[in-house]
Design a protein around this motif. Structure first.
Motif, PDB file in Angstrom:
ATOM      1  N   SER A   1      59.386   3.256  15.129  1.00 60.34           N
ATOM      2  CA  SER A   1      60.292   2.906  15.300  1.00 60.34           C
ATOM      3  C   SER A   1      59.643   2.365  16.673  1.00 60.34           C
ATOM      4  O   SER A   1      58.474   1.987  16.610  1.00 60.34           O
ATOM      5  CB  SER A   1      60.937   4.392  16.491  1.00 60.34           C
ATOM      6  N   ASN A   2      60.787   1.458  18.063  1.00 67.71           N
ATOM      7  CA  ASN A   2      59.869   0.552  19.012  1.00 67.71           C
ATOM      8  C   ASN A   2      58.939   1.293  19.993  1.00 67.71           C
ATOM      9  O   ASN A   2      58.381   0.985  20.494  1.00 67.71           O
ATOM     10  CB  ASN A   2      61.062   0.517  19.622  1.00 67.71           C
ATOM     11  N   ILE A   3      59.771   3.118  19.889  1.00 72.01           N
ATOM     12  CA  ILE A   3      59.069   4.060  21.217  1.00 72.01           C
ATOM     13  C   ILE A   3      57.684   3.831  20.514  1.00 72.01           C
ATOM     14  O   ILE A   3      56.700   3.680  21.110  1.00 72.01           O
ATOM     15  CB  ILE A   3      59.476   5.035  21.111  1.00 72.01           C
ATOM     16  N   ASN A   4      57.124   3.905  19.495  1.00 65.79           N
ATOM     17  CA  ASN A   4      55.986   4.184  18.128  1.00 65.79           C
ATOM     18  C   ASN A   4      55.251   3.008  18.534  1.00 65.79           C
ATOM     19  O   ASN A   4      53.967   2.812  18.529  1.00 65.79           O
ATOM     20  CB  ASN A   4      56.094   4.786  16.357  1.00 65.79           C
ATOM     21  N   GLN A   5      56.440   1.753  18.151  1.00 66.24           N
ATOM     22  CA  GLN A   5      54.817   0.933  18.234  1.00 66.24           C
ATOM     23  C   GLN A   5      54.427   0.461  20.081  1.00 66.24           C
ATOM     24  O   GLN A   5      53.298  -0.241  19.969  1.00 66.24           O
ATOM     25  CB  GLN A   5      56.244  -0.868  17.917  1.00 66.24           C
ATOM     26  N   VAL A   6      54.814   0.185  20.375  1.00 67.42           N
ATOM     27  CA  VAL A   6      54.643   0.454  22.118  1.00 67.42           C
ATOM     28  C   VAL A   6      53.681   1.357  22.169  1.00 67.42           C
ATOM     29  O   VAL A   6      52.122   1.183  23.228  1.00 67.42           O
ATOM     30  CB  VAL A   6      55.498   1.427  23.090  1.00 67.42           C
ATOM     31  N   LEU A   7      53.861   2.807  21.683  1.00 64.02           N
ATOM     32  CA  LEU A   7      52.672   3.627  21.950  1.00 64.02           C
ATOM     33  C   LEU A   7      50.937   3.748  21.119  1.00 64.02           C
ATOM     34  O   LEU A   7      50.382   3.406  21.217  1.00 64.02           O
ATOM     35  CB  LEU A   7      52.471   5.090  20.854  1.00 64.02           C
ATOM     36  N   LEU A   8      51.309   2.573  20.417  1.00 61.32           N
ATOM     37  CA  LEU A   8      50.075   1.929  19.373  1.00 61.32           C
ATOM     38  C   LEU A   8      49.235   0.563  19.923  1.00 61.32           C
ATOM     39  O   LEU A   8      48.363   0.655  19.614  1.00 61.32           O
ATOM     40  CB  LEU A   8      50.953   1.520  18.031  1.00 61.32           C
ATOM     41  N   SER A   9      49.988   0.225  21.038  1.00 61.23           N
ATOM     42  CA  SER A   9      49.671  -0.584  21.525  1.00 61.23           C
ATOM     43  C   SER A   9      48.879  -0.839  22.618  1.00 61.23           C
ATOM     44  O   SER A   9      48.432  -1.217  23.607  1.00 61.23           O
ATOM     45  CB  SER A   9      50.761  -2.002  21.871  1.00 61.23           C
ATOM     46  N   GLN A  10      49.283   1.109  23.177  1.00 59.86           N
ATOM     47  CA  GLN A  10      48.323   0.933  24.407  1.00 59.86           C
ATOM     48  C   GLN A  10      47.560   2.405  24.534  1.00 59.86           C
ATOM     49  O   GLN A  10      48.203   3.341  23.257  1.00 59.86           O
ATOM     50  CB  GLN A  10      49.787   1.836  25.249  1.00 59.86           C
ATOM     51  N   LYS A  11      47.280   2.593  25.208  1.00 60.26           N
ATOM     52  CA  LYS A  11      45.993   4.034  25.504  1.00 60.26           C
ATOM     53  C   LYS A  11      46.717   4.845  25.794  1.00 60.26           C
ATOM     54  O   LYS A  11      46.583   4.788  27.041  1.00 60.26           O
ATOM     55  CB  LYS A  11      44.838   3.046  25.573  1.00 60.26           C
ATOM     56  N   GLN A  12      47.200   5.367  25.695  1.00 56.91           N
ATOM     57  CA  GLN A  12      47.807   6.837  25.694  1.00 56.91           C
ATOM     58  C   GLN A  12      46.406   8.649  25.356  1.00 56.91           C
ATOM     59  O   GLN A  12      46.294   8.611  23.963  1.00 56.91           O
ATOM     60  CB  GLN A  12      49.409   6.895  25.248  1.00 56.91           C
ATOM     61  N   PRO A  13      47.446   9.443  26.016  1.00 58.88           N
ATOM     62  CA  PRO A  13      47.023  10.500  25.004  1.00 58.88           C
ATOM     63  C   PRO A  13      47.739  10.668  23.965  1.00 58.88           C
ATOM     64  O   PRO A  13      49.135  10.721  23.618  1.00 58.88           O
ATOM     65  CB  PRO A  13      47.533  11.997  25.970  1.00 58.88           C
ATOM     66  N   GLU A  14      46.936  11.331  22.836  1.00 59.78           N
ATOM     67  CA  GLU A  14      47.844  11.911  21.635  1.00 59.78           C
ATOM     68  C   GLU A  14      48.183  13.271  21.257  1.00 59.78           C
ATOM     69  O   GLU A  14      47.287  14.369  21.841  1.00 59.78           O
ATOM     70  CB  GLU A  14      46.606  11.432  20.569  1.00 59.78           C
ATOM     71  N   LEU A  15      49.047  13.142  20.575  1.00 61.40           N
ATOM     72  CA  LEU A  15      50.283  14.204  21.257  1.00 61.40           C
ATOM     73  C   LEU A  15      50.179  14.916  19.492  1.00 61.40           C
ATOM     74  O   LEU A  15      50.363  14.481  18.340  1.00 61.40           O
ATOM     75  CB  LEU A  15      51.523  14.106  21.728  1.00 61.40           C
ATOM     76  N   GLY A  16      48.971  16.997  19.584  1.00 59.68           N
ATOM     77  CA  GLY A  16      49.182  17.557  18.486  1.00 59.68           C
ATOM     78  C   GLY A  16      50.148  17.756  17.875  1.00 59.68           C
ATOM     79  O   GLY A  16      50.779  18.930  19.300  1.00 59.68           O
TER      80      GLY A  16
END
Length: 314
Positions: free
Chosen positions: A2-17
């Motif tokens: 998804s577009n959301i996941n593509q953006v998340l992959l390109s940004q440094k952010q907390p990983e939610l487990g």
């Protein structure tokens, strides 16, 4: 993807487990009761455990698939993944499956999914009863064996997280930790709780024994009678806990919300309230009853507030 996941992959952010299972039926595990198992002959018990372990291993593989498909890079395995593996028979059955277990562990490594454990409440290293401590170490040894079989590193990256246990016994806790086998001690972490051990009390134990502290903001606000996650002390304790980690980027924290009121220790279905300081937390286990739905909500709302690109997508 998804577009959301593509953006998340390109940004440094907390990983939610993801914690253990999903709200859907996608990730589930089987078990067997002690009563039922003991009604069987030893040959029958071995057959039941062998079939159960093989099935749960397949389900763990599916859990890894689910995490990868949903861009979840942290997965807390259930402590009951291999029931009764801490018995002689269970250990024999489990070790006979080392090859199959190793294949699943290799997949998690190849897919860059961090695997962790949270052994159950029966693990109390600070107990004043020697038998309880002995049994606690046995349970941890079994978890460490599983981690080894999965090919996971002997470091807090592949952590086994427990609580401090019986209060006012810091000296006992430190003594037991120092004598633990390396397979356990190298992965051990402690988590502050609502009543027995405050964050600062447990941090003292952690710093003295080189065991990382897993900071839980909800437990902390309950223990300290704080009225908001954005109380300055929450950020202070998050930063203090990070100093206990040998690699700061490995720091793991927990989040939950009270079910009916702010300081309710029971977990809510979703996460509506997050500490602002958690934007700086590298890894966050989401302890909410709706599991992956809670993760999705946090991505669309909480992370979107930090990463503007997400707002245009959602």
């Amino acid at each position: 993807m998804s577009n959301i996941n593509q953006v998340l992959l390109s940004q440094k952010q907390p990983e939610l487990g993801l914690v253990c299972i999903t709200a859907s039926d996608a990730v589930r595990f089987r078990t067997v009761t002690r009563k039922r198992l003991l009604q069987l002959t030893e040959i029958e018990q071995e057959k039941v455990l062998r079939e159960l372990y093989a099935d749960n291993l397949k389900r763990l593989d599916k859990a890894i698939d689910f995490c990868y498909a949903n861009n979840i890079k942290l997965y807390r395995m259930t402590s009951a993944l291999f029931p009764f593996a801490d018995t002689d028979l269970g250990e024999i059955v489990l070790t006979s499956m080392s090859g199959e277990v190793g294949v699943v562990g290799d997949r998690a490594i190849d897919l860059n999914i961090r695997l962790v454990f949270h052994p159950d409440q029966f693990v109390v290293l600070s107990s004043d009863k020697p038998d309880v401590v002995k049994n606690s170490i046995k349970i941890l040894a079994t978890h460490a064996l599983i981690m080894d079989m999965l090919g996971q590193p002997r470091s807090p990256y592949a952590l086994m997280n427990i609580h401090g246990g019986k209060g006012d016994r810091s000296s006992q806790l430190k003594s037991v930790i120092r004598d633990l086998p390396e397979s356990i001690r190298s992965r051990l972490t402690f988590e502050n709780d609502e009543y027995a051990y405050s964050t600062s009390e447990l941090l003292d134990v952690c710093l003295d024994t080189a065991v990382p502290l897993v900071f839980d903001a909800h437990h902390h606000v309950i223990h300290e009678h704080l009225e908001t996650y954005n109380d300055p002390n929450v950020a202070e304790m998050l930063a203090a806990a990070r100093t206990s980690w040998p690699v700061p980027e490995w720091q793991l924290v927990h989040i939950s919300n009270g079910r009916e009121f702010f300081a309710d220790p029971r977990h809510s279905d979703l996460i509506a309230d997050m500490p602002d300081c958690y934007y700086d937390a590298p890894w966050i286990e989401v302890e909410a009853k709706f599991k992956e739905l809670a993760i999705d909500k946090l991505r669309k709302e909480w992370l979107a507030a930090k990463i503007p690109e997400l707002s245009n997508i959602v």
